[in-house]
Motif scaffolding. Sequence first.
Motif, short mmCIF file in Angstrom:
data_model
loop_
_atom_site.label_atom_id
_atom_site.label_comp_id
_atom_site.label_asym_id
_atom_site.label_seq_id
_atom_site.Cartn_x
_atom_site.Cartn_y
_atom_site.Cartn_z
N ASN A 175 1.31 5.50 0.70
CA ASN A 175 0.40 5.65 1.49
C ASN A 175 0.91 7.39 1.25
O ASN A 175 2.08 7.73 0.48
CB ASN A 175 0.90 5.64 3.25
CG ASN A 175 0.56 4.24 3.59
OD1 ASN A 175 -0.38 4.23 2.70
ND2 ASN A 175 1.59 4.14 4.29
N THR A 176 -0.21 8.60 1.31
CA THR A 176 0.06 9.26 0.32
C THR A 176 1.47 10.32 1.09
O THR A 176 1.83 11.32 0.36
CB THR A 176 -1.10 10.09 1.17
OG1 THR A 176 -1.57 10.90 2.38
CG2 THR A 176 -2.70 10.09 0.34
N ASP A 177 1.62 10.03 1.83
CA ASP A 177 3.30 11.01 2.89
C ASP A 177 3.88 9.52 2.17
O ASP A 177 5.31 10.83 2.98
CB ASP A 177 2.87 10.75 4.17
CG ASP A 177 3.55 8.95 4.94
OD1 ASP A 177 3.07 8.31 3.96
OD2 ASP A 177 3.27 8.56 6.21
N LYS A 190 -11.03 10.20 -2.53
CA LYS A 190 -10.43 8.52 -2.17
C LYS A 190 -9.35 8.48 -1.58
O LYS A 190 -9.51 7.21 -1.06
CB LYS A 190 -9.98 8.38 -3.96
CG LYS A 190 -8.83 9.06 -4.02
CD LYS A 190 -8.39 9.00 -5.41
CE LYS A 190 -7.37 10.04 -5.89
NZ LYS A 190 -6.82 9.43 -7.03
N TYR A 191 -8.69 9.23 -0.53
CA TYR A 191 -7.87 9.42 0.21
C TYR A 191 -8.28 9.29 2.22
O TYR A 191 -7.67 8.77 3.42
CB TYR A 191 -7.34 10.71 0.19
CG TYR A 191 -6.40 10.17 -0.80
CD1 TYR A 191 -5.37 9.54 -1.13
CD2 TYR A 191 -6.11 12.02 -1.30
CE1 TYR A 191 -4.47 9.28 -2.31
CE2 TYR A 191 -5.56 11.34 -2.61
CZ TYR A 191 -4.86 10.21 -2.75
OH TYR A 191 -3.68 10.37 -4.17
N TRP A 199 -12.04 16.30 3.03
CA TRP A 199 -12.13 15.94 2.25
C TRP A 199 -13.26 15.72 1.38
O TRP A 199 -13.34 14.93 0.12
CB TRP A 199 -11.26 14.82 1.80
CG TRP A 199 -9.76 15.66 2.37
CD1 TRP A 199 -8.86 17.01 1.89
CD2 TRP A 199 -8.66 14.21 3.01
NE1 TRP A 199 -7.27 16.88 2.35
CE2 TRP A 199 -7.50 15.08 3.07
CE3 TRP A 199 -9.23 12.74 2.89
CZ2 TRP A 199 -6.12 14.40 3.38
CZ3 TRP A 199 -7.27 13.11 3.50
CH2 TRP A 199 -6.05 13.32 3.42
N ARG A 207 -9.38 6.28 3.53
CA ARG A 207 -9.10 5.30 4.34
C ARG A 207 -8.35 5.12 4.87
O ARG A 207 -7.42 5.70 5.37
CB ARG A 207 -9.24 4.42 3.22
CG ARG A 207 -7.40 4.99 1.99
CD ARG A 207 -7.73 4.14 1.15
NE ARG A 207 -5.49 4.75 0.40
CZ ARG A 207 -4.70 4.55 -0.54
NH1 ARG A 207 -5.81 3.30 -0.50
NH2 ARG A 207 -4.05 4.89 -1.30
N THR A 217 -4.43 5.75 4.07
CA THR A 217 -4.30 7.39 4.49
C THR A 217 -4.10 7.87 5.75
O THR A 217 -3.25 8.72 6.51
CB THR A 217 -4.91 8.01 3.30
OG1 THR A 217 -4.91 7.31 2.33
CG2 THR A 217 -4.22 9.14 3.43
N MET A 261 -9.79 14.39 -3.32
CA MET A 261 -9.42 13.65 -2.29
C MET A 261 -10.10 12.70 -1.62
O MET A 261 -9.54 12.21 -0.79
CB MET A 261 -9.45 14.96 -1.40
CG MET A 261 -8.36 16.22 -1.60
SD MET A 261 -6.76 15.80 -2.06
CE MET A 261 -5.61 15.59 -0.35
N TYR A 308 -1.95 15.21 10.63
CA TYR A 308 -3.76 15.31 10.94
C TYR A 308 -4.36 15.28 12.15
O TYR A 308 -5.20 16.47 12.65
CB TYR A 308 -4.35 13.77 10.32
CG TYR A 308 -4.38 13.62 9.23
CD1 TYR A 308 -3.60 14.35 7.90
CD2 TYR A 308 -3.72 12.01 9.06
CE1 TYR A 308 -2.92 14.24 7.06
CE2 TYR A 308 -3.43 11.48 7.62
CZ TYR A 308 -2.78 12.79 6.68
OH TYR A 308 -2.56 12.64 5.14
N ASP A 324 1.25 -1.21 0.14
CA ASP A 324 -0.20 -0.10 0.11
C ASP A 324 0.61 0.76 -0.44
O ASP A 324 1.19 1.13 0.97
CB ASP A 324 -0.90 0.39 1.49
CG ASP A 324 -1.86 1.07 0.69
OD1 ASP A 324 -2.61 0.81 0.03
OD2 ASP A 324 -2.02 2.04 1.89
N LYS A 327 -9.96 15.60 9.08
CA LYS A 327 -10.27 14.60 6.99
C LYS A 327 -11.24 14.40 7.03
O LYS A 327 -11.31 15.38 5.41
CB LYS A 327 -9.05 13.66 7.44
CG LYS A 327 -7.66 13.67 7.42
CD LYS A 327 -7.42 15.24 7.54
CE LYS A 327 -6.39 15.30 6.71
NZ LYS A 327 -5.81 17.06 6.52
#
Length: 253
Positions: free
Chosen positions: A79-81, A209-210, A201, A212, A215, A207, A224, A77, A197
């Motif tokens: 991740n966005t980070d 879709k993130y 979002w 989850r 993320t 955004m 966050y 997976d 979030k």
Amino acid sequence: MFDDEKVRLIQAVPESDAILVIWIRLLVLAGKTNDDGLIYIQRNMPYSEEMLSTLFGKPVNVVRLALVTLEKFNMIDLNTDGSIAITNWSKHQNIEGMEKVREQNRIRAKKHYDKNKNSNVNLTLDLTETNATDIDKELDKEKDIDKEKIPYSEIIKYLNNKTSKSFKVTQKWKDLIKARWNEGQRLDDFKKVIDVKTGQWINNQEMNKYLRPATLFGNKFDDYLNEYRPQISSSISDEIAESQRKIAEAYEQ
């Protein structure tokens, strides 16, 4: 490993040998990190594609192809980070064995701590014994955390209610939640992150879709959480505004 259906399918795609080598190297990195399948250099410092290219001795475009392919097969997976997480880490690693490694490292650190404390002749015996038990207390605290019942279902249910999605309580999400739980986060903290979030979002098509677990509960969880600001009721807000007005009038006088 090579009897796995996904691995056999990958063997049919271009650069299959390189992709499988990278897959094995990622598993090794995850074992080295020893953090429930997460891969990073240190907290808040994930590996870039260029770094992995250097480590694996593969071109950047091949590394990129491997990451995309492995994510497509739900083996990792992204991740966005920027961090990478091995999906179903418990399938690939003896979790109990890795926990023993962590315990051994803690014991080794305690012995080193005790040795250094005992070598200081300026300390009294009582003070040395007091300091020497500090790590024992920390170890006991970690064991108490392990005994706590982590509310996986309640966290995922809250996320589903806020996002109108239907995530299941999978081992993958459990591993992520447990990692944050062991860092000291609790149910209210998970709800705060979800609230923050979702508010940002939920109406953003790109955004959304993130929203989850991968993320929200990843390595940026603390960032966050720091964005959370409690809602101020309108009456309190009016009182604050009135107080500010009176202060301004007094200052002018």
